[in-house]
Scaffold this motif. Structure first.
Motif, PDB file in Angstrom:
ATOM      1  N   UNK A 142       0.830  -1.184   0.000  1.00 61.44           N
ATOM      2  CA  UNK A 142       0.000   0.000   0.000  1.00 61.44           C
ATOM      3  C   UNK A 142       0.876   1.250   0.000  1.00 61.44           C
ATOM      4  N   UNK A 143       0.390   2.291  -0.658  1.00 62.08           N
ATOM      5  CA  UNK A 143       1.124   3.547  -0.699  1.00 62.08           C
ATOM      6  C   UNK A 143       0.939   4.286   0.626  1.00 62.08           C
ATOM      7  N   UNK A 144       2.053   4.655   1.240  1.00 63.37           N
ATOM      8  CA  UNK A 144       1.994   5.382   2.496  1.00 63.37           C
ATOM      9  C   UNK A 144       2.326   6.847   2.343  1.00 63.37           C
ATOM     10  N   UNK A 145       2.848   7.238   1.186  1.00 68.11           N
ATOM     11  CA  UNK A 145       3.211   8.623   0.948  1.00 68.11           C
ATOM     12  C   UNK A 145       3.900   8.762  -0.392  1.00 68.11           C
ATOM     13  N   UNK A 146       4.204   9.979  -0.753  1.00 62.44           N
ATOM     14  CA  UNK A 146       4.858  10.265  -2.030  1.00 62.44           C
ATOM     15  C   UNK A 146       6.007  11.229  -1.781  1.00 62.44           C
ATOM     16  N   UNK A 147       7.139  10.974  -2.431  1.00 59.29           N
ATOM     17  CA  UNK A 147       8.289  11.862  -2.339  1.00 59.29           C
ATOM     18  C   UNK A 147       8.661  12.330  -3.740  1.00 59.29           C
ATOM     19  N   UNK A 148       8.972  13.619  -3.870  1.00 58.70           N
ATOM     20  CA  UNK A 148       9.342  14.174  -5.159  1.00 58.70           C
ATOM     21  C   UNK A 148      10.862  14.166  -5.322  1.00 58.70           C
ATOM     22  N   UNK A 149      11.311  13.788  -6.521  1.00 57.66           N
ATOM     23  CA  UNK A 149      12.745  13.680  -6.796  1.00 57.66           C
ATOM     24  C   UNK A 149      13.155  14.562  -7.964  1.00 57.66           C
ATOM     25  N   UNK A 150      14.303  15.208  -7.798  1.00 57.97           N
ATOM     26  CA  UNK A 150      14.969  15.923  -8.881  1.00 57.97           C
ATOM     27  C   UNK A 150      16.466  15.642  -8.741  1.00 57.97           C
ATOM     28  N   UNK A 151      17.046  15.053  -9.755  1.00 56.29           N
ATOM     29  CA  UNK A 151      18.491  14.799  -9.765  1.00 56.29           C
ATOM     30  C   UNK A 151      18.945  14.141  -8.461  1.00 56.29           C
ATOM     31  N   UNK A 152      18.256  13.086  -8.095  1.00 61.25           N
ATOM     32  CA  UNK A 152      18.496  12.424  -6.813  1.00 61.25           C
ATOM     33  C   UNK A 152      18.077  10.956  -6.903  1.00 61.25           C
ATOM     34  N   UNK A 153      18.648  10.148  -6.003  1.00 64.54           N
ATOM     35  CA  UNK A 153      18.279   8.725  -5.919  1.00 64.54           C
ATOM     36  C   UNK A 153      17.628   8.461  -4.574  1.00 64.54           C
ATOM     37  N   UNK A 154      16.816   7.410  -4.521  1.00 64.79           N
ATOM     38  CA  UNK A 154      16.108   7.051  -3.306  1.00 64.79           C
ATOM     39  C   UNK A 154      16.087   5.537  -3.156  1.00 64.79           C
ATOM     40  N   UNK A 155      16.210   5.069  -1.937  1.00 67.03           N
ATOM     41  CA  UNK A 155      16.143   3.627  -1.659  1.00 67.03           C
ATOM     42  C   UNK A 155      15.555   3.428  -0.273  1.00 67.03           C
ATOM     43  N   UNK A 156      14.856   2.322  -0.101  1.00 62.68           N
ATOM     44  CA  UNK A 156      14.226   1.991   1.184  1.00 62.68           C
ATOM     45  C   UNK A 156      14.620   0.590   1.609  1.00 62.68           C
ATOM     46  N   UNK A 157      14.942   0.434   2.884  1.00 60.25           N
ATOM     47  CA  UNK A 157      15.142  -0.885   3.485  1.00 60.25           C
ATOM     48  C   UNK A 157      14.128  -1.032   4.611  1.00 60.25           C
ATOM     49  N   UNK A 158      13.517  -2.213   4.707  1.00 56.65           N
ATOM     50  CA  UNK A 158      12.503  -2.418   5.737  1.00 56.65           C
ATOM     51  C   UNK A 158      12.451  -3.848   6.220  1.00 56.65           C
ATOM     52  N   UNK A 159      11.637  -4.078   7.234  1.00 57.81           N
ATOM     53  CA  UNK A 159      11.522  -5.403   7.830  1.00 57.81           C
ATOM     54  C   UNK A 159      10.268  -6.153   7.386  1.00 57.81           C
ATOM     55  N   UNK A 160       9.529  -5.616   6.405  1.00 62.91           N
ATOM     56  CA  UNK A 160       8.199  -6.115   6.089  1.00 62.91           C
ATOM     57  C   UNK A 160       8.080  -6.839   4.759  1.00 62.91           C
ATOM     58  N   UNK A 161       9.023  -6.629   3.826  1.00 62.87           N
ATOM     59  CA  UNK A 161       8.866  -7.181   2.480  1.00 62.87           C
ATOM     60  C   UNK A 161       9.234  -8.653   2.412  1.00 62.87           C
ATOM     61  N   UNK A 162      10.414  -9.019   2.890  1.00 59.86           N
ATOM     62  CA  UNK A 162      10.852 -10.420   2.855  1.00 59.86           C
ATOM     63  C   UNK A 162      11.090 -10.892   4.276  1.00 59.86           C
ATOM     64  N   UNK A 163      10.471 -12.005   4.610  1.00 58.98           N
ATOM     65  CA  UNK A 163      10.625 -12.539   5.963  1.00 58.98           C
ATOM     66  C   UNK A 163      10.388 -14.045   5.937  1.00 58.98           C
ATOM     67  N   UNK A 164      10.772 -14.695   7.001  1.00 63.05           N
ATOM     68  CA  UNK A 164      10.558 -16.129   7.140  1.00 63.05           C
ATOM     69  C   UNK A 164      10.012 -16.383   8.538  1.00 63.05           C
ATOM     70  N   UNK A 165       9.107 -17.353   8.654  1.00 67.90           N
ATOM     71  CA  UNK A 165       8.519 -17.689   9.944  1.00 67.90           C
ATOM     72  C   UNK A 165       9.060 -19.032  10.412  1.00 67.90           C
ATOM     73  N   UNK A 166       9.653 -19.041  11.605  1.00 67.57           N
ATOM     74  CA  UNK A 166      10.217 -20.249  12.191  1.00 67.57           C
ATOM     75  C   UNK A 166       9.633 -20.419  13.588  1.00 67.57           C
ATOM     76  N   UNK A 167       8.995 -21.558  13.813  1.00 67.86           N
ATOM     77  CA  UNK A 167       8.378 -21.831  15.114  1.00 67.86           C
ATOM     78  C   UNK A 167       7.451 -20.705  15.544  1.00 67.86           C
ATOM     79  N   UNK A 168       6.700 -20.171  14.585  1.00 71.73           N
ATOM     80  CA  UNK A 168       5.711 -19.146  14.890  1.00 71.73           C
ATOM     81  C   UNK A 168       6.253 -17.740  15.013  1.00 71.73           C
ATOM     82  N   UNK A 169       7.565 -17.543  14.843  1.00 69.97           N
ATOM     83  CA  UNK A 169       8.153 -16.217  14.963  1.00 69.97           C
ATOM     84  C   UNK A 169       8.633 -15.736  13.599  1.00 69.97           C
TER      85      UNK A 169
END
Length: 322
Positions: A214-241
């Motif tokens: 889901x979109x949480x916001x928008x950022x405007x870019x001019x002559x710039x790069x952007x990257x995001x790291x998070x804990x929500x996109x790739x994960x694994x569940x082991x013993x319910x955790x």
């Protein structure tokens, strides 16, 4: 590869394709008669070269050859791999080890690499040299396009290679004389110029929700790069955790802190990609302090009381947004 074309002056073009287990995109403006076939082929060649040199999923890649190479022996590598390795080691030093490319074995053990995941929750912290940072185990001679290992190390470039790939897309369009574009691989983006009306390029920021995009916001870019790291996109569940794919090098286990995501703005996407991971690993307090000290513009999403609090570091100053 898909292409689209919209009439009008100047003309808007869009090219995209598959790479690095994701998709690359390039949206740009140019004159009528722009050779889309040539540009499209060059864009694909640019990201394919990065994938062939830096993938851990392709056993024939230069990175996998390096991981299999003996210690203390110099190994010739492509110039782009030397550039990425040198940058990665420097960010590792500058972040006091929060960013570390020597986590390949750990990534595999937790099921985020090409190797099958170990049963249960793996423990590698006791292995000899496992906690030594990559910058103490790896030596890069960028000018000579060579590298050597001083100790056992399994290198994983997933937190920087995608950003570098975006920079290569940008370099490709620069080479074709295109002055206004937005290129990206998944959520890592780089912009140059603006739209014909003078509008900045708009980039959507995701909400840190597991299993939902889901979109949480928008950022405007001019002559710039952007990257995001998070804990929500790739994960694994082991013993319910649930465990995040981002590793905490010092702890030799998946990251677990109050940060849901960190978005970084930088001159290159390679640096934005690496620093987003470094600040995420550093955590809410140390990460914010590090961003201020290094002059890094970053947005921190902090999990708090069932919600998310935003902390913005801009021009080395901290702002509590929500």
């Amino acid at each position: 590869m898909k292409t689209s074309f919209e009439r009008g002056a100047p003309h808007r073009f869009s090219l995209n394709g598959e790479t690095m287990g994701s998709r690359y995109t390039a949206v740009f403006y140019g004159p009528a008669g722009t050779d889309l076939a040539l540009i499209g082929a060059d864009l694909f060649a640019a990201v394919d070269r990065v994938d062939r040199h830096m993938s851990t999923w392709n056993r024939d890649s230069d990175l996998c050859r390096l991981n299999r190479a003996p210690e203390q022996a110099w190994m010739a590598i492509p110039t782009d791999l030397a550039e990425v390795l040198e940058t990665a080691l420097q960010v590792g030093l500058d972040s006091d080890g929060a960013f570390d490319i020597g986590v390949g074995e750990l990534v595999d053990a937790w099921g985020f690499g090409p190797a099958p995941r170990c049963a249960g929750a793996p423990v590698l912290a006791g292995k000899e040299g496992a906690c030594r940072p990559a910058f103490s185990r790896l030596e890069v001679d960028r000018a000579g396009a060579r590298v050597r290992k001083h100790a056992p190390i399994a290198i994983d470039l997933s937190a920087i290679a995608k950003g570098y790939g975006v920079d290569q897309l940008a370099r490709c369009l620069d080479g074709h004389g295109i002055a206004n574009y937005l290129v990206g691989i998944d959520g890592e983006m780089r912009a140059r110029g603006a739209k014909p009306e003078g509008e900045a390029w708009a980039v959507a920021l995701e909400k840190p929700s597991v299993g939902v995009r889901e979109v949480g916001g928008v950022m405007e870019l001019r002559d710039m790069a952007i990257a995001t790291s998070g804990d929500y996109r790739r994960c694994v569940t082991i013993d319910g955790k649930r465990y995040s794919h981002t590793m905490a090098p010092a702890l030799q286990q998946p990251l677990s802190n109050t940060l849901a995501a960190v978005t970084v703005l930088a001159a290159t996407c390679m640096l934005a990609d690496a620093w987003a991971t470094a600040l995420l690993v550093a955590g809410e307090r140390a990460g914010v302090a590090l961003a201020c000290a290094r002059g890094i513009d970053a947005l921190f999403l902090v999990r708090e009381g069932g919600g998310v609090r935003e902390v913005l570091v801009l021009d080395a100053r901290v702002q509590q947004l929500a």
